[in-house]
Design a protein around this motif. Structure first.
Motif, mmCIF file in Angstrom:
data_model
loop_
_atom_site.group_PDB
_atom_site.id
_atom_site.type_symbol
_atom_site.label_atom_id
_atom_site.label_comp_id
_atom_site.label_asym_id
_atom_site.label_seq_id
_atom_site.Cartn_x
_atom_site.Cartn_y
_atom_site.Cartn_z
ATOM 1 N N GLY A 1 117.520 -10.362 -40.085
ATOM 2 C CA GLY A 1 116.887 -9.155 -39.603
ATOM 3 C C GLY A 1 116.848 -9.116 -38.096
ATOM 4 N N HIS A 2 116.609 -10.283 -37.501
ATOM 5 C CA HIS A 2 116.531 -10.326 -36.042
ATOM 6 C C HIS A 2 117.891 -10.020 -35.415
ATOM 7 N N GLU A 3 118.956 -10.587 -35.981
ATOM 8 C CA GLU A 3 120.317 -10.344 -35.483
ATOM 9 C C GLU A 3 120.687 -8.870 -35.637
ATOM 10 N N GLN A 4 120.323 -8.304 -36.784
ATOM 11 C CA GLN A 4 120.632 -6.894 -37.045
ATOM 12 C C GLN A 4 119.883 -5.991 -36.053
ATOM 13 N N LEU A 5 118.649 -6.308 -35.795
ATOM 14 C CA LEU A 5 117.845 -5.541 -34.841
ATOM 15 C C LEU A 5 118.445 -5.649 -33.444
ATOM 16 N N LEU A 6 118.883 -6.852 -33.091
ATOM 17 C CA LEU A 6 119.498 -7.064 -31.785
ATOM 18 C C LEU A 6 120.802 -6.264 -31.663
ATOM 19 N N THR A 7 121.605 -6.262 -32.724
ATOM 20 C CA THR A 7 122.854 -5.506 -32.737
ATOM 21 C C THR A 7 122.581 -4.008 -32.596
ATOM 22 N N MET A 8 121.583 -3.509 -33.313
ATOM 23 C CA MET A 8 121.210 -2.097 -33.226
ATOM 24 C C MET A 8 120.759 -1.742 -31.808
ATOM 25 N N MET A 9 119.978 -2.642 -31.228
ATOM 26 C CA MET A 9 119.504 -2.402 -29.854
ATOM 27 C C MET A 9 120.675 -2.378 -28.872
ATOM 28 N N GLU A 10 121.635 -3.286 -29.062
ATOM 29 C CA GLU A 10 122.811 -3.316 -28.192
ATOM 30 C C GLU A 10 123.619 -2.034 -28.338
ATOM 31 N N GLU A 11 123.785 -1.575 -29.575
ATOM 32 C CA GLU A 11 124.524 -0.336 -29.823
ATOM 33 C C GLU A 11 123.814 0.856 -29.169
ATOM 34 N N ARG A 12 122.511 0.886 -29.336
ATOM 35 C CA ARG A 12 121.743 1.976 -28.704
ATOM 36 C C ARG A 12 121.860 1.912 -27.180
ATOM 37 N N MET A 13 121.815 0.694 -26.647
ATOM 38 C CA MET A 13 121.931 0.509 -25.203
ATOM 39 C C MET A 13 123.301 0.978 -24.726
ATOM 40 N N MET A 14 124.368 0.651 -25.459
ATOM 41 C CA MET A 14 125.715 1.083 -25.077
ATOM 42 C C MET A 14 125.824 2.612 -25.173
ATOM 43 N N ASP A 15 125.211 3.179 -26.197
ATOM 44 C CA ASP A 15 125.216 4.639 -26.353
ATOM 45 C C ASP A 15 124.495 5.309 -25.176
ATOM 46 N N VAL A 16 123.342 4.763 -24.806
ATOM 47 C CA VAL A 16 122.586 5.303 -23.679
ATOM 48 C C VAL A 16 123.393 5.154 -22.387
ATOM 49 N N GLU A 17 124.034 4.005 -22.188
ATOM 50 C CA GLU A 17 124.847 3.790 -20.989
ATOM 51 C C GLU A 17 126.006 4.778 -20.930
ATOM 52 N N GLN A 18 126.640 5.029 -22.083
ATOM 53 C CA GLN A 18 127.745 5.989 -22.130
ATOM 54 C C GLN A 18 127.240 7.389 -21.775
ATOM 55 N N LYS A 19 126.104 7.771 -22.313
ATOM 56 C CA LYS A 19 125.529 9.082 -22.001
ATOM 57 C C LYS A 19 125.151 9.180 -20.524
ATOM 58 N N LEU A 20 124.635 8.078 -19.983
ATOM 59 C CA LEU A 20 124.285 8.074 -18.563
ATOM 60 C C LEU A 20 125.524 8.219 -17.686
ATOM 61 N N ARG A 21 126.624 7.538 -18.074
ATOM 62 C CA ARG A 21 127.871 7.677 -17.313
ATOM 63 C C ARG A 21 128.363 9.125 -17.358
ATOM 64 N N LEU A 22 128.256 9.752 -18.530
ATOM 65 C CA LEU A 22 128.667 11.148 -18.668
ATOM 66 C C LEU A 22 127.807 12.055 -17.782
ATOM 67 N N VAL A 23 126.503 11.843 -17.814
ATOM 68 C CA VAL A 23 125.600 12.641 -16.978
ATOM 69 C C VAL A 23 125.910 12.406 -15.499
ATOM 70 N N LYS A 24 126.171 11.171 -15.130
ATOM 71 C CA LYS A 24 126.500 10.856 -13.742
ATOM 72 C C LYS A 24 127.776 11.577 -13.326
ATOM 73 N N ARG A 25 128.802 11.573 -14.188
ATOM 74 C CA ARG A 25 130.048 12.266 -13.878
ATOM 75 C C ARG A 25 129.796 13.772 -13.735
ATOM 76 N N LEU A 26 129.000 14.337 -14.637
ATOM 77 C CA LEU A 26 128.686 15.764 -14.555
ATOM 78 C C LEU A 26 127.935 16.089 -13.255
ATOM 79 N N LEU A 27 127.002 15.214 -12.888
ATOM 80 C CA LEU A 27 126.260 15.433 -11.648
ATOM 81 C C LEU A 27 127.167 15.321 -10.424
#
Length: 100
Positions: A1-27
């Motif tokens: 469960g801990h590994e799965q939670l960590l993987t989910m958090m990493e995926e969410r973090m990568m998703d947020v980073e990708q969205k931030l890069r997109l917003v930065k490019r748009l800005l």
């Protein structure tokens, strides 16, 4: 469960980073657009100022031209009066010589 939670958090973090890069490019694109617009506005402002100055000069030239025209019209009127008077004088001088 801990590994799965960590993987989910990493995926969410990568998703947020990708969205931030997109917003930065748009800005960045928006900043570039605004800089171009500012440059165009600055040029347009300079052109408006130049046109304002040119318009003032043209108005002054028109005023001077109108004044010259009025002066010429006055001189023309006076000359026409002088011609009419001279014609009267010539007519009066010529009249007695043709009398019997």
């Amino acid at each position: 469960g801990h590994e799965q939670l960590l993987t989910m958090m990493e995926e969410r973090m990568m998703d947020v980073e990708q969205k931030l890069r997109l917003v930065k490019r748009l800005l960045q694109d928006k900043v570039h657009q605004l800089k171009e617009q500012l440059s165009k506005n600055t040029k347009a402002d300079a052109m408006v100022k130049d046109l304002y100055v040119e318009n003032a000069q043209l108005l002054k030239a028109l005023e001077v031209t109108e004044q010259r025209q009025k002066t010429a019209e006055r001189k023309n009127y006076l000359l026409e009066e002088k011609i009419a008077n001279l014609n009267r004088i010539v007519k009066n001088l010529a009249s007695p010589s043709f009398s019997p």
